[in-house]
Design an enzyme around this catalytic site. Structure first.
Site, PDB file in Angstrom:
ATOM      1  N   GLU A  84      -8.579  67.486 107.321  1.00  6.14           N
ATOM      2  CA  GLU A  84      -7.980  66.527 106.937  1.00  6.14           C
ATOM      3  C   GLU A  84      -7.472  66.085 106.149  1.00  6.14           C
ATOM      4  O   GLU A  84      -8.145  66.783 104.463  1.00  6.14           O
ATOM      5  CB  GLU A  84      -8.716  65.882 107.993  1.00  6.14           C
ATOM      6  CG  GLU A  84      -8.525  64.326 107.206  1.00  6.14           C
ATOM      7  CD  GLU A  84      -7.292  63.939 108.049  1.00  6.14           C
ATOM      8  OE1 GLU A  84      -5.825  63.448 107.352  1.00  6.14           O
ATOM      9  OE2 GLU A  84      -7.500  64.170 108.856  1.00  6.14           O
ATOM     10  N   ARG A 240       0.027  44.589 113.425  1.00 10.09           N
ATOM     11  CA  ARG A 240      -0.770  44.868 113.860  1.00 10.09           C
ATOM     12  C   ARG A 240      -2.264  43.505 112.570  1.00 10.09           C
ATOM     13  O   ARG A 240      -2.213  44.009 111.651  1.00 10.09           O
ATOM     14  CB  ARG A 240      -1.762  46.083 113.696  1.00 10.09           C
ATOM     15  CG  ARG A 240      -0.998  47.215 114.729  1.00 10.09           C
ATOM     16  CD  ARG A 240      -1.670  48.065 114.515  1.00 10.09           C
ATOM     17  NE  ARG A 240      -1.540  48.695 113.248  1.00 10.09           N
ATOM     18  CZ  ARG A 240      -1.605  50.208 112.881  1.00 10.09           C
ATOM     19  NH1 ARG A 240      -2.244  51.004 113.295  1.00 10.09           N
ATOM     20  NH2 ARG A 240      -1.412  50.911 110.817  1.00 10.09           N
ATOM     21  N   ASP A 359      -0.905  62.497 119.721  1.00 15.83           N
ATOM     22  CA  ASP A 359       0.793  62.247 119.395  1.00 15.83           C
ATOM     23  C   ASP A 359       1.179  63.294 118.873  1.00 15.83           C
ATOM     24  O   ASP A 359       2.333  63.460 118.602  1.00 15.83           O
ATOM     25  CB  ASP A 359      -0.139  61.295 117.637  1.00 15.83           C
ATOM     26  CG  ASP A 359      -0.320  59.562 118.623  1.00 15.83           C
ATOM     27  OD1 ASP A 359       0.168  59.547 119.714  1.00 15.83           O
ATOM     28  OD2 ASP A 359      -0.338  58.497 117.803  1.00 15.83           O
TER      29      ASP A 359
END
Length: 490
Positions: A84, A240, A359
């Protein structure tokens, strides 16, 4: 607060391992030996699943898709390592829907029961007018959806989902390294090798790219195939916000929204709002989609900082309920805003020993709430396909099946989101009145018939029974098993 706490300082570009001990104590997995489901019906179809040939798998990205795939593969016997790019995996994001097509997979992966502790089972979704808050129609959800599809529908906070997935992955022995951005991959794709920013090369049997809309591997595969990979603005951006229940405590005007089990979808000219409670009714989640501003046209981002003042200005003409809710957003709080771009379908999701998921290959617009669900479907299919091959040399067969099962379906759901966008954002006038009439007819038919089987189509495809059947009714792991031989014979 980050969901992982790095136990020591680290130099830039140095991979940092995450371990169970680096998680907060309340995040440690209490789940036992992995089994796919506790549901009696599904147990008959899915006994504990073990891979015929354990593989060494590299996953790029520790988001929902990457972690879900790691869980499925590790639980079935593969050795999985995730790299990551960010230094810490933090609690970010807002509410997210877990539809039946995803929840049945998460049950098999051993995380659904834990997720239910923080999730909210929405009983219906209320579709409302932007200006006066009048209900146009509604959609019946739980518990009937759960009974129909033998899997629940719930809404959760994305951070809770990621925390639970992370804990489960670590408990299964998945190795996760942060601060590990990928800068190069094997040039001919036939060898599953990646290079980290530290200069280290990592080799395995397969590389799964779950590295998001700006995927490095996606760009390399597109270049390899001579495909011009571009994104186009939808004309929309979205705020959001998550409002703490404590800020609204004592306000009876909004108490029913935060304490209840009903979602609200306000539709207006150029935009719409989706809102519902999450985290056991402790938070109220709102996604507010609105026309993009000129400076945002060239910026595709999920994490831009927005402005409360600008948000209030945008919704100044909307109904008093919406404005009242937004007044509770802290003046100095996080108002996150992201632009919504569409991406043309890729020629392929597979190249050699590299495969795209989530995605990275089917970025979803939020209008049918299927982004996370489809990434979890990718994880389910790869778990089955990679578990059925009888040798490392047959990885290509597994990837062929994965793409055959997922690509057409994923891209169809992508397209449905685009179609739904237009219907939700109609300006007031004849088209809007016709849309509202059809929504009312669909609601009345469902109430009259106890479920109208799609006789009266709903222009909001997320609420349309026929499209729900397509999105939610599939058991994608079962489909992979049943289609395996046929796909490989082609």
């Amino acid at each position: 607060m980050p969901i992982t706490t790095l136990s020591k300082s680290h130099k830039a570009n140095t991979p940092t391992p995450i371990t169970i001990s680096s998680l907060p104590s309340n995040s440690k997995s209490t789940l036992g030996t992995p089994t796919f489901t506790n549901n009696t019906t599904m147990v008959n179809r899915w006994p504990t699943f073990r891979a015929i040939t354990p593989l060494k798998v590299t996953i790029i990205g520790a988001g929902v898709g990457g972690l879900s795939t790691a869980i499925g593969l590790a639980a079935s016997g593969h050795k999985v390592t995730i790299y990551e790019a960010v230094p810490e995996i933090k609690e970010v994001g807002a509410g997210i829907q877990i539809a039946p097509n995803a929840s049945r997979i998460l049950e098999r992966f051993g995380v659904l029961e834990e997720l239910k502790k923080d999730g909210v089972m929405i009983t219906r979704n209320s579709m409302r007018r932007w200006e006066d808050d009048v209900e146009i129609g509604n959609v019946d959800l739980m518990p009937n959806v759960g009974k129909k599809y033998n899997a629940p529908l719930m809404v959760v906070h994305r951070a809770d989902l990621q925390r639970i997935l992370l804990s489960r992955a670590l408990s299964l022995g998945v190795r996760i390294y942060t601060s590990s951005s990928v800068t190069a991959i094997s040039p001919d794709f036939s060898v599953a090798s990646i290079q980290l920013a530290s200069g280290e090369w990592i080799s395995s049997d397969l590389v799964i790219a779950a590295d998001g809309v700006k995927s490095f591997v996606r760009a390399e595969i597109a270049r390899r195939k001579g495909f011009r990979d571009t994104s186009l603005s939808t004309g929309d951006a979205a705020y959001r916000v998550v409002i703490d229940e404590e800020r609204m405590r004592g306000d009876e005007r909004v108490a029913g929204l935060i304490r209840g089990d009903v979602g609200s979808r306000w539709m207006g000219p150029g935009g719409h709002i989706m809102a519902y409670p999450v985290r056991g009714h402790k938070l109220y989640n709102m996604v507010l989609i609105h026309p993009i501003r000129p400076h945002q046209l060239d910026n595709e981002s999920w994490t831009s900082k927005g402005s409360k003042a600008e948000m209030l200005k945008t919704y100044a003409g909307w109904n008093s309920t919406v404005r009242h809710l937004l007044s509770y957003v802290p003046d100095d709080g996080d108002v996150m805003e992201w632009t919504l771009n569409s991406h043309a379908p890729l020629p392929s999701w597979v190249e050699g020993r590299f495969v795209l998921i989530g995605d990275a290959c089917h970025p979803m617009l939020p209008y049918v709430a299927q982004g996370a669900a489809n990434a979890i479907e990718d994880a389910g299919v790869l778990t089955v396909a990679l578990g059925l091959i009888d040798g490392v040399e047959r990885v290509g067969d597994a990837l062929k099946v994965y793409e055959a099962v997922r690509k057409e379906r994923g891209e169809a759901i992508q397209a449905s989101a685009t179609a739904t966008q237009r219907q939700l954002h109609l300006v007031d006038g004849k088209e809007q009145e016709e849309r509202d009439r059809r929504i009312r007819e669909s609601t009345e038919a469902a109430r009259r018939d106890g479920g109208n089987n799609g006789e009266k189509r709903n222009p909001d495809l997320w609420a349309d029974q026929q499209w729900q059947e397509f999105m939610w009714g599939v058991d994608i792991m079962k489909d992979t098993l049943e289609r395996w031989d046929d796909i490989l014979r082609r």
